[in-house]
Every structure is written in structure tokens, then in C-alpha cells.
Design an enzyme around this catalytic site. Structure first.
Site, PDB file in Angstrom:
ATOM      1  N   VAL A  74       0.840  -1.201   0.000  1.00  0.00           N
ATOM      2  CA  VAL A  74       0.000   0.000   0.000  1.00  0.00           C
ATOM      3  C   VAL A  74       0.873   1.249   0.000  1.00  0.00           C
ATOM      4  CG1 VAL A  74      -1.802   1.259   1.250  1.00  0.00           C
ATOM      5  CG2 VAL A  74      -1.805  -1.248   1.252  1.00  0.00           C
ATOM      6  N   GLU A  75       1.941   1.222   0.789  1.00  0.00           N
ATOM      7  CA  GLU A  75       2.779   2.408   0.966  1.00  0.00           C
ATOM      8  C   GLU A  75       3.651   2.697  -0.255  1.00  0.00           C
ATOM      9  OE1 GLU A  75       2.974   4.701   3.103  1.00  0.00           O
ATOM     10  OE2 GLU A  75       1.899   4.001   4.861  1.00  0.00           O
ATOM     11  N   SER A  76       4.362   1.698  -0.736  1.00  0.00           N
ATOM     12  CA  SER A  76       5.387   1.956  -1.747  1.00  0.00           C
ATOM     13  C   SER A  76       5.395   0.961  -2.895  1.00  0.00           C
ATOM     14  CB  SER A  76       6.767   1.916  -1.074  1.00  0.00           C
ATOM     15  OG  SER A  76       7.013   0.614  -0.550  1.00  0.00           O
TER      16      SER A  76
END
Length: 550
Positions: free
Chosen positions: A152-154
Site C-alpha cells: 500500500v505504501e510503496s
């Protein structure tokens, strides 16, 4: 004799009772685990410390009767190494309530399930790191669904960088990274370090989990938008007499999608067949080992010693910005587990002073320490430390010892500088024309973007920057212009890029007149060529010329 027989019988009965009690406790634990899995609707699946920082101890959940919280058993109750595939191990450690049906969740499920190639791509990126992340989450008692959070983040890109200046697989902003011990220097950025950033994420998530009384969805929302944002949203709902679960909170748009993304990924990994997906197989075994190198080492030399590519060294050690590890540490390298033994053996054969290349430099008139450092891809602090200097003053003829890259600097393809050059060289589309821009005093992203009729986010993206990054005079930026194509009843203009070679006797004024452009434009388009006092025959300049209008 009778007395001895009596005591032998008594001891035997006691031991038997202890074993029976222990067996009952084990059976009860197994039953509790089975009941918990059933109650949570978690599918039971066939599912060495490499840590750098001490693992944060788990925090007991204190919330009751909250739809966002499950009372799952400790991760230690599962036998994680019984699984052949890392996804099975992740499923076995699920703790969140995934039995949720919300429109926001449904839209994320639709997107992920309709993009299986994306899921494969991020899984392949994460293959190097997932075993370590899962191992550390289990030790901390954190739900293993959170191993999916870097997607989700990166997208599991260790070099990921956002407009908000968040960096690394767990996307720490500079201030939060510093708060959790992630140093950010010219040599090294701990936010990208696999071990350091994972331990920091565990510490931060554990703190948030405790702050929100065991509510993981509130903790995850806070990880994205900050605990203050979530606390204010909770207080607002409390005051209005509304529910305070995550789904009822008035949160920023990005955060409202953030938690559903993680839950959607967890649901797909939990039951891939239901979503017509087949997970990319990742073995449930360590990918890397940690080797103590004891000091600074050239990354190209390390790659050669381990018999791996230099890109592999950078991908396992993305925290290092330059051609070598940081002289200030951490003095460790992650290496593929199959190569670690060879690397250690080679490392033992090479004295520490030979692990970087050195040059002897004689100071010339006009030199200063900053200029010398820049010319040799190092820093003033390193030169001062290596040469035992108490100040930055240097004198003509002074001899300096300077650590330099052992290979051609372009071969360090994933160093910070080379990644930036690659980013700046990648055109958004085939029709764009590249302009090189040198930042002047008083410039801002907004002023430059406005000048070239673009927006700050786009300009930042072209240059791998965050919107809040400092813009120092002399910094080199690229701008990708869209060729102007306008047509009226009487005139027509088509702008094209022309590479022109300066001929003998020509000046910038002659070239400007020949192509009907201004000298200032030529200087702006070609800062490297025009920074010299005079242009020379053979110099090549880029011109934006109206090829229709003459």
C-alpha cells in the site's frame, strides 16, 4: 526400604500429574486457537533473528466490543516454519476482522482483483524482504496482514519517494524517521534501510496500537495521516453522538482509501481463488543474511567479492545513497543468503584500508574543501575526518587523501545520483522536449512550474523531489515541455528540438539570429555549454525552433 519405595511412588505420581496438566494446557491452547480462528472467520492455512534494533514487545489489546478489534491468540501459538510458502505463513498469522462488506472496500477489491499483474509485480519486489518482515511482525505480536502494508505504501519499492517527502518501503517522512532513529545523511538514509525501517515501523505501529486501545484500524489510519488527525475525527463523532469506528470517521480522502486497500489485499491473499488470482510463490525461508563489514566499503567491490550484481547489493541495502557504505555506519551489508559465506571469506582476506580506493590530491589555487569534496563525490566531513583536519581551511600544495569510487561512477546504477539522472532522462511521453534548468536564488517550485506552464507536483515528479524539499541555488532540474502547435488563419507554428553544432567563427549571437531565438533562451536550454566564457567549434547546443514559421 519401604520408606524409599513410598518416596519413589510419590515422585512418579507428581511427575505424571505435571505432564497431564501440561498436556491439558496444550490441548486447551489448541482449542482456543481453533475457536478464535473460527470466530474471526480466518481461514486456517498451511503456513534467526537478523534484527538490528531490539524488537518492540507486543502490546496487549484493551479494547472491548469494538468491531475493529479481534482477540486473536499470540502469534507464537502458530508454528510459522512449518509452511513452505510465505503467503501460507502470512495467512496463519492473520488477526484483523476481514469479514467486512463496505463500498470503499469493494472498490479496492475490484481494482486489485482486476490487476493480477500488479500483484505479481509487487510480490516479486517484496520477495527479498517479506520473510524478514513477517519474522519481525510475529516476534512483536503484530497481525501478519501488516506485512502487506509496504504494498500500500510503496509497492515494495525500497527507493519509493512521495510528494510528501516520505521515503522507503514503509514511507517514513523525515521527522518521523528521525524520531525512530532513522538517520538521513548524504551517505545514508535509514528510511530506506530494510532492517532499520522495518523495526521503526514496528515500533511506531505498536505505539499507535496502544494509543488507540488496541484498535488496529485506528492505528493504521494514524500511520497514514497522523494520530492527531484520527483523534480529532474520533472526538468530533463522540461530540455528535456518532459511532467512532474507522468506517464512520470523517478522515482525509487518502486515509479513507488507505485502510480498505490493506484489508482488500489481505482478503485476496487469504482466499486467492475466490478472486481468480494465483499468488506468486515465495519460499518461506530467509532471503538474506547480515554481514558485519566493520567499516566503510565500496559497494562495487562488495558485489564482486560476493559474486552478485551491484544492483542486487543496492536492492538489499537501499539505505546507502552513494558508491560506498557510510563511514559513520551502519557497518553491515545484507547479502543473499547463498552468497554470504563467500562474502565473509573474501572480506577476511582484504584489510579494512583496502576496502575503498584512495587518491592523493594536491590542493590548487582557487580550491576550497567543498569544491574538492564535490569533485570527488564525497563530503567535507569525510575529508576532514580522513585527513585529521580541525577546520575547513586548506592551502595551495596541501596533500589530501580522498576516498573515491573504485569503478566508473555511472556503474553504480542505483546510487542516489544515478537514480536521479535516470528519472530526469525519462520523458513523460515521446512528444516532450527536455529543458535543463539551473535553480537561481529566489526560485521556488511554484515559480519555475508557472514559468513553464506546468504544476508543482508534475515538476517535482520529473525531478524525483518532494514538494517540501529544499531548492538550493545551482540545483539542476529538468522540465519536459510539450511542443507548441498553434494555427490561425494567417500563421502556423510547430516547435521542434534541434541539435546544432557550433561552427568556426560562430557565436551565440550568430546562432540565435540564424534560428530566430534569443541568446537568453539558448543559455537557458544549454547551461553546461553556455557556462563557459566562449563557445567553441564542435560544441553542441539544443534549440527549440519553429520549423514551419521560418
Amino acid at each position: 526400604m519401604i520408606y524409599k519405595i513410598f518416596w519413589i511412588c510419590l515422585v512418579s505420581l507428581t511427575l505424571s500429574a505435571c505432564q497431564t496438566a501440561s498436556k491439558i494446557e496444550q490441548d486447551n491452547a489448541s482449542n482456543d486457537l481453533a475457536e478464535s480462528l473460527e470466530d474471526s472467520d480466518i481461514t486456517e492455512a498451511d503456513t534467526e533473528q537478523l534484527g538490528f534494533i531490539d524488537t518492540v514487545p507486543p502490546v496487549e489489546s484493551t479494547a472491548e466490543d469494538n468491531e475493529d478489534v479481534t482477540n486473536a491468540p499470540p502469534i507464537a501459538a502458530v508454528k510459522p516454519r512449518d509452511h513452505d510458502d510465505i503467503w501460507d505463513r502470512i495467512r496463519a498469522g492473520y488477526q484483523l476482522d476481514l469479514d467486512i462488506d463496505r463500498p470503499r472496500l469493494s472498490s479496492q477489491l475490484r481494482w486489485f482483483s482486476s490487476h493480477p499483474s500488479y500483484l505479481d509485480r509487487v510480490s516479486k519486489r517484496g520477495e527479498r524482504y517479506l520473510y524478514y518482515i513477517v519474522e519481525e511482525l510475529e516476534k512483536a505480536g503484530i497481525p501478519t496482514e501488516i506485512a502487506l502494508l509496504p504494498i500500500v505504501e510503496s509497492g515494495f519499492d525500497p527507493f519509493g519517494y512521495s510528494h510528501g517527502r516520505a521515503s522507503g518501503p514503509w514511507q517514513f517522512i523525515p521527522s518521523t524517521g528521525q524520531m525512530y532513529g532513522l538517520d538521513q545523511t548524504w551517505w545514508y538514509d535509514g528510511r530506506r534501510d530494510i532492517i532499520g525501517s522495518t523495526q521503526a515501523a514496528i515500533a511506531y505501529l505498536t505505539r499507535l496500537h496502544k494509543m488507540f486501545d488496541g484498535n488496529w484500524l485506528h492505528a493504521l489510519a494514524s500511520y497514514n495521516s497522523g494520530e492527531g488527525t484520527v483523534m480529532r475525527a474520533i472526538k468530533k463523532n463522540q461530540k455528535a453522538g456518532k459511532p467512532t469506528d474507522f468506517w464512520s470517521l470523517d478522515l482525509p480522502r487518502e486515509t479513507r482509501a488507505y485502510v480498505p486497500k490493506l484489508i482488500a489485499l489481505a482478503k485476496i491473499i487469504k482466499d486467492p481463488e475466490k478472486y481468480n488470482y494465483s499468488t506468486y510463490s515465495i519460499p518461506n525461508k530467509p532471503y538474506f543474511d547480515v554481514v558485519n563489514v566493520g567499516g566503510q566499503i565500496d559497494l562495487a567491490q562488495a558485489a564482486e567479492m560476493a559474486n552478485v550484481s551491484i544492483d542486487e547489493v543496492y536492492l538489499l541495502n537501499p539505505g546507502f545513497n552513494q558508491w560506498a557504505t557510510s563511514p559513520d555506519g551502519p557497518h553491515r551489508l545484507l547479502m543473499p543468503i547463498s552468497k554470504a559465506k563467500r562474502f565473509r571469506a573474501k572480506l577476511a582476506e582484504i584489510p579494512s584500508k583496502e576496502r575503498v580506493t584512495w587518491v592523493r590530491y594536491s590542493v590548487k589555487a582557487g580550491d576550497n574543501l567543498l569544491l574538492v569534496a564535490k569533485q570527488h563525490n564525497t563530503t567535507v566531513n569525510v575529508l576532514q575526518d580522513v585527513n585529521k583536519m580541525s577546520s575547513s581551511m586548506i592551502r595551495v600544495g596541501q596533500e589530501l587523501m580522498i576516498p573515491v569510487a573504485g569503478n566508473n561512477i555511472e556503474s553504480y546504477t542505483l546510487s542516489s545520483h544515478q537514480r536521479l539522472l535516470a528519472k530526469q532522462s525519462k520523458a513523460p511521453n515521446r512528444n516532450r522536449i527536455k529543458i535543463n534548468y539551473t535553480v537561481s536564488s529566489g526560485d521556488s517550485l511554484w515559480l519555475i512550474a508557472n514559468k513553464y506552464k506546468t504544476d508543482t507536483k508534475t515538476l517535482a515528479r520529473w525531478n524525483n523531489m518532494g514538494l517540501g524539499d529544499p531548492l538550493m541555488p545551482g540545483k539542476k532540474l529538468v522540465v519536459w515541455l510539450e511542443p507548441e502547435k498553434t494555427e490561425t488563419n494567417s500563421t502556423r507554428s510547430v516547435i521542434k528540438k534541434v541539435i546544432y553544432t557550433i561552427r568556426s567563427g560562430e557565436s551565440l549571437a550568430v546562432v540565435a539570429n540564424k534560428f530566430k531565438v534569443s541568446i537568453n533562451d539558448i543559455r537557458e536550454w544549454n547551461p553546461k555549454v553556455t557556462s563557459k566564457k566562449y563557445v567553441q567549434p564542435g560544441d553542441k547546443v539544443t534549440l527549440l525552433v519553429n520549423v514551419v514559421g521560418g
